[in-house]
Design an enzyme around this catalytic site. Structure first.
Site, PDB file in Angstrom:
ATOM      1  N   CYS A  71       7.884  14.466  22.486  1.00  0.00           N
ATOM      2  CA  CYS A  71       6.958  13.450  23.094  1.00  0.00           C
ATOM      3  C   CYS A  71       7.827  12.421  24.099  1.00  0.00           C
ATOM      4  O   CYS A  71       8.800  11.815  23.834  1.00  0.00           O
ATOM      5  CB  CYS A  71       6.360  12.387  22.053  1.00  0.00           C
ATOM      6  SG  CYS A  71       4.818  11.591  22.679  1.00  0.00           S
ATOM      7  N   ASP A 130       7.194   9.330  24.192  1.00  0.00           N
ATOM      8  CA  ASP A 130       7.312   8.179  23.802  1.00  0.00           C
ATOM      9  C   ASP A 130       8.655   7.542  23.498  1.00  0.00           C
ATOM     10  O   ASP A 130       9.542   8.371  23.152  1.00  0.00           O
ATOM     11  CB  ASP A 130       6.482   8.203  22.056  1.00  0.00           C
ATOM     12  CG  ASP A 130       6.269   6.965  21.475  1.00  0.00           C
ATOM     13  OD1 ASP A 130       7.047   5.996  21.268  1.00  0.00           O
ATOM     14  OD2 ASP A 130       5.177   6.708  21.264  1.00  0.00           O
ATOM     15  N   ARG A 155       9.919   5.689  21.645  1.00  0.00           N
ATOM     16  CA  ARG A 155      10.477   5.340  20.425  1.00  0.00           C
ATOM     17  C   ARG A 155      11.152   6.572  19.424  1.00  0.00           C
ATOM     18  O   ARG A 155      11.678   6.474  18.573  1.00  0.00           O
ATOM     19  CB  ARG A 155       9.376   4.784  19.148  1.00  0.00           C
ATOM     20  CG  ARG A 155       8.618   3.622  19.616  1.00  0.00           C
ATOM     21  CD  ARG A 155       7.232   3.093  18.945  1.00  0.00           C
ATOM     22  NE  ARG A 155       6.360   4.159  19.486  1.00  0.00           N
ATOM     23  CZ  ARG A 155       5.222   3.932  18.939  1.00  0.00           C
ATOM     24  NH1 ARG A 155       4.801   2.957  18.026  1.00  0.00           N
ATOM     25  NH2 ARG A 155       3.973   4.896  19.351  1.00  0.00           N
ATOM     26  N   HIS A 169       5.403  13.429  16.007  1.00  0.00           N
ATOM     27  CA  HIS A 169       5.703  12.102  15.717  1.00  0.00           C
ATOM     28  C   HIS A 169       4.776  11.183  15.044  1.00  0.00           C
ATOM     29  O   HIS A 169       3.572  11.610  15.486  1.00  0.00           O
ATOM     30  CB  HIS A 169       6.677  11.494  16.538  1.00  0.00           C
ATOM     31  CG  HIS A 169       5.946  10.807  17.815  1.00  0.00           C
ATOM     32  ND1 HIS A 169       5.638   9.516  17.622  1.00  0.00           N
ATOM     33  CD2 HIS A 169       5.716  11.149  18.947  1.00  0.00           C
ATOM     34  CE1 HIS A 169       4.904   9.317  19.007  1.00  0.00           C
ATOM     35  NE2 HIS A 169       5.000  10.425  19.586  1.00  0.00           N
ATOM     36  N   CYS A 196       1.683   8.588  17.188  1.00  0.00           N
ATOM     37  CA  CYS A 196       1.478   9.310  18.689  1.00  0.00           C
ATOM     38  C   CYS A 196       0.097   8.957  19.203  1.00  0.00           C
ATOM     39  O   CYS A 196      -1.044   9.300  18.895  1.00  0.00           O
ATOM     40  CB  CYS A 196       1.440  10.773  18.636  1.00  0.00           C
ATOM     41  SG  CYS A 196       1.654  11.522  20.282  1.00  0.00           S
TER      42      CYS A 196
END
Length: 245
Positions: free
Chosen positions: A86, A88, A90, A146, A149
């Site tokens: 992803c 993302d 993080r 994850h 999400c």
């Protein structure tokens, strides 16, 4: 600062300051300079400096100290893994999995989705898979979901007939629609957040099945030169789950 020519009536006059609270009126055939707030310039400057200093730290503490790692990469790459993760901020797979430069050919997008084979759509993903499998000869294709999400929450929140909130996001996450249908059917009674957690993993399985629709992936699986792996990184609890298809 950018300058934009403007036209106004002959009776217009400038009142107030461009940096003040009142909006200026424009003088005919003049040019107005749109100033960026000093605090914004400082913040942007800090952001750029962070990138520069970050690279300098990498250069002195990693690149210069590991010639045995970086010298061979100058001649080419031969990664073992292709990783779908992803976007993302993080969940950077190189950090969480300890992957070194040259080890993983990586594609990151919203919710780590892999669409089915289609020469007319999503060719950016298709070309990356083709290059990784056919040119780089990767051995393992890994799809990593994850926790928390946002793309998965968007998928689970989609309502039939509802207008889109974004230009691209809703259409993209619909790649995982079969996983949503499964979760809604098999876990209808559980809370929304729990459904999201389940869907994070089921969407990975949909992407793994979609990978099997690519002819060069099919060939690699048939020959035993390719392996498909699903994974889920829970950064809330610090756990990492892996499974093979």
């Amino acid at each position: 600062m950018p300058a934009f020519p403007v036209r106004a009536s002959a009776s217009s006059s400038v009142v107030g300051s461009l940096t003040g609270t009142r909006r200026p009126r424009l003088i005919k055939n003049t040019t107005v300079i749109f100033a960026t707030a000093p605090s914004t310039l400082v913040a942007m400057g800090d952001a750029v400096e962070h990138l520069k200093s970050g690279f300098q730290k990498f250069k002195t503490e990693v690149y210069d100290k590991k010639p045995e790692l970086f010298e061979p990469l100058k001649a080419g790459q031969a990664p073992k893994y292709m990783v779908f993760a992803c976007s993302d901020s993080r969940v950077c797979p190189s950090v969480t999995l300890g992957l070194q430069p040259g080890e993983a050919f990586t594609v990151r997008n919203i919710a780590a989705m892999v669409p089915a084979y289609d020469k007319t759509k999503y060719t950016g993903i298709g070309s990356a898979i083709e290059y990784a499998v056919c040119a780089l000869k990767v051995e393992v294709l890994v799809v990593i979901g994850h926790s928390c999400c946002g793309g998965i929450r968007a998928l689970l929140s989609l309502q039939d007939g509802a207008p889109d909130n974004f230009h691209f996001v809703e259409n993209w996450v619909k790649i995982g629609f079969p996983a949503k249908v499964k979760v809604k059917k098999e876990h209808a009674s559980v809370p929304f957040d729990d459904q999201c957690s389940i869907l994070e993993k089921e969407a990975v399985n949909v992407s793994l099945e979609n990978l099997k629709t690519y002819p060069f992936v099919q060939e690699g699986l048939a020959k035993g030169t390719l392996k498909l792996v699903g994974a889920h990184y829970d950064f809330v609890s610090g756990n990492f789950l892996v499974w093979e298809t």
